[in-house]
Design a protein around this motif. Structure first.
Motif, PDB file in Angstrom:
ATOM      1  N   GLY A 124     -19.152  -3.546  -5.275  1.00 11.63           N
ATOM      2  CA  GLY A 124     -18.245  -2.596  -4.493  1.00 11.63           C
ATOM      3  C   GLY A 124     -18.284  -0.803  -5.142  1.00 11.63           C
ATOM      4  N   GLU A 125     -17.342  -0.183  -5.010  1.00  5.44           N
ATOM      5  CA  GLU A 125     -16.828   1.404  -5.196  1.00  5.44           C
ATOM      6  C   GLU A 125     -16.232   0.973  -6.920  1.00  5.44           C
ATOM      7  N   VAL A 126     -16.606   1.866  -7.627  1.00  6.03           N
ATOM      8  CA  VAL A 126     -15.948   2.402  -8.651  1.00  6.03           C
ATOM      9  C   VAL A 126     -14.376   2.716  -8.489  1.00  6.03           C
ATOM     10  N   SER A 144     -13.272   4.570 -15.713  1.00  7.28           N
ATOM     11  CA  SER A 144     -12.442   4.825 -14.146  1.00  7.28           C
ATOM     12  C   SER A 144     -13.074   3.201 -14.334  1.00  7.28           C
ATOM     13  N   ALA A 145     -12.166   2.419 -13.099  1.00  8.24           N
ATOM     14  CA  ALA A 145     -12.038   0.966 -12.991  1.00  8.24           C
ATOM     15  C   ALA A 145     -13.397   0.794 -12.857  1.00  8.24           C
ATOM     16  N   GLY A 146     -14.358  -0.212 -13.452  1.00 14.32           N
ATOM     17  CA  GLY A 146     -15.813  -1.098 -13.362  1.00 14.32           C
ATOM     18  C   GLY A 146     -16.975   0.234 -13.589  1.00 14.32           C
ATOM     19  N   GLN A 147     -16.636   0.797 -14.794  1.00 14.23           N
ATOM     20  CA  GLN A 147     -17.251   2.391 -14.856  1.00 14.23           C
ATOM     21  C   GLN A 147     -18.176   1.565 -16.131  1.00 14.23           C
ATOM     22  N   ARG A 148     -19.280   1.461 -16.486  1.00 13.79           N
ATOM     23  CA  ARG A 148     -19.968   1.582 -18.074  1.00 13.79           C
ATOM     24  C   ARG A 148     -20.030   2.574 -19.085  1.00 13.79           C
ATOM     25  N   MET A 149     -19.502   2.439 -20.034  1.00 11.92           N
ATOM     26  CA  MET A 149     -19.528   3.547 -20.636  1.00 11.92           C
ATOM     27  C   MET A 149     -20.313   3.066 -22.541  1.00 11.92           C
ATOM     28  N   GLY A 150     -20.708   4.318 -23.095  1.00 16.07           N
ATOM     29  CA  GLY A 150     -21.308   4.154 -24.213  1.00 16.07           C
ATOM     30  C   GLY A 150     -20.521   4.793 -25.404  1.00 16.07           C
ATOM     31  N   ILE A 151     -20.621   4.304 -26.621  1.00 16.78           N
ATOM     32  CA  ILE A 151     -19.459   4.890 -27.908  1.00 16.78           C
ATOM     33  C   ILE A 151     -20.400   5.027 -28.640  1.00 16.78           C
ATOM     34  N   PHE A 152     -21.139   6.134 -28.493  1.00 13.80           N
ATOM     35  CA  PHE A 152     -21.834   6.396 -29.695  1.00 13.80           C
ATOM     36  C   PHE A 152     -21.681   6.953 -31.118  1.00 13.80           C
ATOM     37  N   ALA A 153     -22.154   6.249 -32.198  1.00 11.71           N
ATOM     38  CA  ALA A 153     -21.101   6.857 -34.054  1.00 11.71           C
ATOM     39  C   ALA A 153     -22.604   6.301 -34.696  1.00 11.71           C
ATOM     40  N   GLY A 154     -21.792   6.537 -36.098  1.00 10.22           N
ATOM     41  CA  GLY A 154     -22.464   6.465 -37.370  1.00 10.22           C
ATOM     42  C   GLY A 154     -21.624   5.944 -37.643  1.00 10.22           C
ATOM     43  N   SER A 155     -22.119   4.830 -38.368  1.00  8.94           N
ATOM     44  CA  SER A 155     -21.462   3.716 -39.225  1.00  8.94           C
ATOM     45  C   SER A 155     -20.402   4.454 -40.263  1.00  8.94           C
ATOM     46  N   GLY A 284     -19.829  -3.846 -14.354  1.00  9.15           N
ATOM     47  CA  GLY A 284     -19.411  -3.104 -13.432  1.00  9.15           C
ATOM     48  C   GLY A 284     -18.058  -3.214 -12.266  1.00  9.15           C
ATOM     49  N   PRO A 285     -18.421  -2.530 -11.096  1.00  7.90           N
ATOM     50  CA  PRO A 285     -17.341  -3.141  -9.320  1.00  7.90           C
ATOM     51  C   PRO A 285     -17.649  -4.971  -9.259  1.00  7.90           C
ATOM     52  N   GLY A 286     -16.973  -5.624  -9.193  1.00  5.93           N
ATOM     53  CA  GLY A 286     -17.223  -7.042  -8.430  1.00  5.93           C
ATOM     54  C   GLY A 286     -17.312  -6.734  -6.860  1.00  5.93           C
ATOM     55  N   GLY A 287     -17.775  -7.772  -5.957  1.00  9.81           N
ATOM     56  CA  GLY A 287     -17.283  -7.419  -4.531  1.00  9.81           C
ATOM     57  C   GLY A 287     -16.534  -8.025  -3.753  1.00  9.81           C
ATOM     58  N   PRO A 288     -16.401  -8.285  -2.754  1.00  8.81           N
ATOM     59  CA  PRO A 288     -14.763  -8.528  -2.323  1.00  8.81           C
ATOM     60  C   PRO A 288     -14.071  -9.102  -2.689  1.00  8.81           C
ATOM     61  N   ALA A 292     -13.062  -6.414 -11.379  1.00  8.50           N
ATOM     62  CA  ALA A 292     -14.416  -5.380 -11.555  1.00  8.50           C
ATOM     63  C   ALA A 292     -14.276  -5.465 -13.784  1.00  8.50           C
ATOM     64  N   ILE A 293     -15.289  -5.373 -13.697  1.00 14.04           N
ATOM     65  CA  ILE A 293     -15.643  -5.207 -15.375  1.00 14.04           C
ATOM     66  C   ILE A 293     -16.331  -3.157 -15.507  1.00 14.04           C
ATOM     67  N   THR A 294     -14.706  -3.300 -16.585  1.00 17.13           N
ATOM     68  CA  THR A 294     -14.764  -1.654 -17.278  1.00 17.13           C
ATOM     69  C   THR A 294     -15.812  -2.404 -18.258  1.00 17.13           C
ATOM     70  N   ALA A 295     -16.613  -1.657 -19.020  1.00 20.67           N
ATOM     71  CA  ALA A 295     -17.579  -1.828 -20.205  1.00 20.67           C
ATOM     72  C   ALA A 295     -17.487  -0.808 -21.162  1.00 20.67           C
TER      73      ALA A 295
END
Length: 436
Positions: A124-126, A144-155, A284-288, A292-295
């Motif tokens: 599906g869509e986000v 957003s629901a189904g979006q995949r984001m990175g968190i970048f940081a040092g220790s 990511g988003p699932g089907g019908p 959704a997996i927001t990661a």
């Protein structure tokens, strides 16, 4: 009659790699075997093969194993059945309980630990914006629901604390957390202090500590993704958090080098850069009829170098990134989100028109201040020389205090936008709709 056993023998053991002879036609990549050495049975996984035989890496240690020891092919495991009974539990990379609360329920459907990503047109869509309760994210880098984001940081900049904050506050039915290569002493602290009973009540934790074999550390991220997929397929909205992708890549580097792969960028073999998108595309988003997996994937930035090859590979795969700055952390502002370097690819669609006006005005003011920050700190700028810069200084300094947030505090997105609009108004910074 008893079931037939398929047995081979250890040919050689070099480092992490064990070569088995006598099972050439029975073994394929991904098969699980039991190796019986002097100190007992060790499980191993087939990760490669050549003319000498199949190559295994251990889920533990090959200590006590030598040439001639028995190797038996094990049947496919039917014990991996993630379901509602797993919520509130802590498991290892193979889905076995670690929390001492007895066996896990087995009434859910059987699932593979290493699945493929859904087809592009089966998704599906986000969905709509998810409120995280964190002002810096909800305004400047929304999720957003189904979006995949990175968190970048040092220790030591606050990745784990931010993840715990999101696990308690973010809008989701189930939270799945993978702690990959984490320090053993910090696992319990994360569960009891950072997450607490409120966070654990809707979470599943998959843990592989840094002292475990690289196969276990790699598998922890894959298993957590399979758990998230089980809840997504059942129609739930899942927040998947993997801490960290860098340690997943380190584990895969150890595996690749053990098999003789050539080192490429900074010692990482080429397969690392194919495994990363395979892992992250499963979210990511699932089907019908599915959820959704927001990661969220944390990336440890070695030496605060945002041009590291793993950082580049992850940034190019995901739908946005959140950058945590050591400089901001040292100034005492938490969470240390660098709002200028953070980006959500769901913008501007996930904000309302009025919210986008506030966001763009704040970005312009903060950027204007950032361009002159060094001169201002050196005292080379005199107030009154540039009226626009004077207003930008007021906005930026007020925003620093506004974005500071206690880890136990949750702020609705509407309140965050209202507070930022008030800062802009008091500084006299114009709220203008973007052209076009």
């Amino acid at each position: 009659m008893p079931a037939a056993r398929r047995v081979g023998r250890v040919r050689e053991v070099i480092g992490l790699r064990l070569t088995v002879a006598g099972l050439d036609r029975a073994l394929g990549v991904g098969a699980i075997c039991a190796v019986r050495g002097a100190h007992g049975e060790v499980a191993g996984e087939v990760v490669g093969a050549d003319q000498r035989g199949a190559h295994l890496l251990p889920y533990g240690s090959w200590e006590g194993v030598g040439p001639g020891d028995e190797v038996e092919l094990l049947p496919a495991s039917a014990s991996f059945r993630p379901g509602p009974g797993w919520i509130g539990r802590v498991v290892d990379a193979l889905g076995r309980p670690l929390d001492g609360r007895g066996p896990l329920p087995t009434d859910a459907p059987q699932r593979a630990r290493n699945a493929s990503a859904p087809e592009a047109f089966a998704r599906g869509e986000v969905g709509a914006r998810i409120e995280t309760g964190v002002k810096a994210l909800d305004v400047f880098a929304p999720l957003s629901a189904g979006q995949r984001m990175g968190i970048f940081a040092g220790s030591g900049v606050g990745k784990s604390t931010l993840l715990a904050m999101l696990a308690k506050q973010a809008e989701a039915d189930v939270i799945v957390v993978a702690l990959v290569g984490e320090r053993g002493r910090e696992v319990r602290d994360f569960i009891e202090t950072a997450l607490g009973p409120e966070g654990m009540a809707r979470s599943v934790l998959v843990v592989a500590t840094g002292d475990q074999a690289p196969l276990m550390r790699r598998q922890a991220a894959l298993t957590a993704t399979s758990v998230a997929e089980a809840f997504r397929d059942a129609g739930r909205n899942v927040l998947l958090m993997v801490d960290s992708v860098t340690r997943f890549a380190h584990a895969h580097r150890e595996i690749g080098l053990s098999l003789g792969e050539p080192p490429a960028a900074r010692g990482y073999p080429p397969t690392v850069f194919s495994e990363l998108p395979r892992l992250m595309e499963r979210a990511g988003p699932g089907g019908p009829g599915q959820g959704a997996i927001t990661a969220l994937y944390t990336v440890l930035v070695d030496g605060d170098d945002l041009n590291d090859p793993i950082v580049d590979a992850v940034r190019g795969t995901l739908d946005g990134h959140i950058v945590l700055s050591r400089r901001i952390s040292e100034q005492g502002r938490f969470p240390a989100v660098d709002v200028e370097k953070s980006l959500s690819r769901m913008l501007p669609g996930c904000h309302s028109p009025q919210e986008n006006i506030v966001l763009n005005a704040a970005k312009r003011a903060i950027s204007r201040y950032s361009d002159m920050e060094d001169l201002i700190r050196l005292g080379a700028y005199s107030t009154g020389t540039d009226a626009e810069l004077d207003r930008a200084i007021k906005v930026a300094r007020a925003a620093e205090g506004f974005l500071n947030q206690d880890k136990g505090g949750k702020v609705p997105a509407a309140e965050a936008f209202a507070g930022l609009a008030k800062i802009l108004d008091e500084a006299g910074w114009p709220l203008e709709a973007p052209a076009g």
